[in-house]
Scaffold this motif. Structure first.
Motif, PDB file in Angstrom:
ATOM      1  N   HIS A  69      52.346 -63.930-114.968  1.00 19.34           N
ATOM      2  CA  HIS A  69      51.840 -62.855-114.109  1.00 19.34           C
ATOM      3  C   HIS A  69      53.031 -62.218-113.401  1.00 19.34           C
ATOM      4  O   HIS A  69      53.781 -62.891-112.689  1.00 19.34           O
ATOM      5  N   HIS A  79      44.710 -60.013-117.375  1.00 17.02           N
ATOM      6  CA  HIS A  79      44.818 -60.837-116.175  1.00 17.02           C
ATOM      7  C   HIS A  79      43.502 -60.763-115.406  1.00 17.02           C
ATOM      8  O   HIS A  79      42.819 -59.728-115.403  1.00 17.02           O
ATOM      9  N   THR A 133      51.745 -52.916-111.891  1.00 14.96           N
ATOM     10  CA  THR A 133      50.361 -52.968-111.427  1.00 14.96           C
ATOM     11  C   THR A 133      50.124 -54.376-110.903  1.00 14.96           C
ATOM     12  O   THR A 133      50.841 -55.313-111.284  1.00 14.96           O
ATOM     13  N   ASP A 135      47.923 -56.384-111.843  1.00 14.45           N
ATOM     14  CA  ASP A 135      47.469 -57.237-112.946  1.00 14.45           C
ATOM     15  C   ASP A 135      48.473 -57.344-114.092  1.00 14.45           C
ATOM     16  O   ASP A 135      48.160 -57.912-115.136  1.00 14.45           O
ATOM     17  N   SER A 136      49.689 -56.860-113.916  1.00 15.50           N
ATOM     18  CA  SER A 136      50.684 -56.901-114.992  1.00 15.50           C
ATOM     19  C   SER A 136      51.015 -58.333-115.402  1.00 15.50           C
ATOM     20  O   SER A 136      51.168 -59.215-114.553  1.00 15.50           O
ATOM     21  N   ALA A 150      42.518 -57.685-113.345  1.00 18.11           N
ATOM     22  CA  ALA A 150      42.436 -56.353-113.965  1.00 18.11           C
ATOM     23  C   ALA A 150      41.109 -55.678-113.613  1.00 18.11           C
ATOM     24  O   ALA A 150      40.053 -56.289-113.740  1.00 18.11           O
ATOM     25  N   HIS A 198      48.373 -54.944-119.039  1.00 22.63           N
ATOM     26  CA  HIS A 198      47.849 -54.430-117.775  1.00 22.63           C
ATOM     27  C   HIS A 198      46.794 -53.381-118.090  1.00 22.63           C
ATOM     28  O   HIS A 198      46.593 -53.020-119.245  1.00 22.63           O
ATOM     29  N   HIS A 199      46.132 -52.889-117.062  1.00 27.77           N
ATOM     30  CA  HIS A 199      44.939 -52.065-117.261  1.00 27.77           C
ATOM     31  C   HIS A 199      45.189 -50.582-117.539  1.00 27.77           C
ATOM     32  O   HIS A 199      44.232 -49.855-117.826  1.00 27.77           O
TER      33      HIS A 199
END
Length: 164
Positions: free
Chosen positions: A107, A79, A112, A114-115, A82, A56-57
């Motif tokens: 996913h 992802h 988050t 985008d995890s 992100a 993630h970001h």
């Protein structure tokens, strides 16, 4: 298969080196604050680094990715949702080939949007979908509901012998 856990930042942040010894190919997951550790390990093994994958970001997972990319010339994958720069967009269910190894992207929004988790034979790398000893942190509304769905619909359905 090689699966090495490497301490990266703080007492509970880990990155991972995944490799297919026969193909001499490797991937790094969440290099965080330890890009040089990973670059040194890649050089020690002589493997080619195929991907730098961030789950993630958040900075404690991505901070070392750009430096590692410069050190070993591999693309950064996150992802597709992100909100940080990356080279490869990952999607739920996508399979990344690493020689004979297959890494499946799962996913798992919640911590988050985008995890992701990465599933490989017998193991699941969870990023912050799960923390050490507990569920990954979320906000207190939709993020918590998404985390619940991710855990119950995607993680808990994996084979019982999966190491997390």
């Amino acid at each position: 298969m090689i699966l090495e856990q490497i301490s990266t930042a703080g007492d509970r942040n880990f990155g991972y080196l995944i490799a297919d010894e026969d193909a001499q190919l490797a991937a790094v997951v969440d290099p965080s604050g330890a890009p040089q550790k990973f670059a040194d390990r890649i050089r020690e093994t002589g493997f080619a680094l195929r991907w730098i994958i961030c789950t993630h970001h958040h900075r404690d997972h991505t901070e070392g990715a750009r430096e590692l990319k410069l050190l070993v010339n591999a693309p950064i994958a996150l992802h597709k949702s992100a909100p940080v720069a990356h080279d490869v967009e990952l999607e739920d269910g996508q399979v990344l080939e690493l020689g004979s190894l297959r890494l499946r992207v799962i996913h798992t929004p919640g911590h988050t949007p985008d995890s992701i988790c990465l599933y490989l034979p017998g193991a699941l790398l969870t990023g912050d979908t799960l923390f050490v000893g507990k569920v990954g942190g979320t906000d207190f509304a939709e993020g918590a509901r998404e985390e619940y769905r991710s855990l119950h619909e995607k993680v808990l359905v994996l084979p019982d012998d999966t190491k997390v």
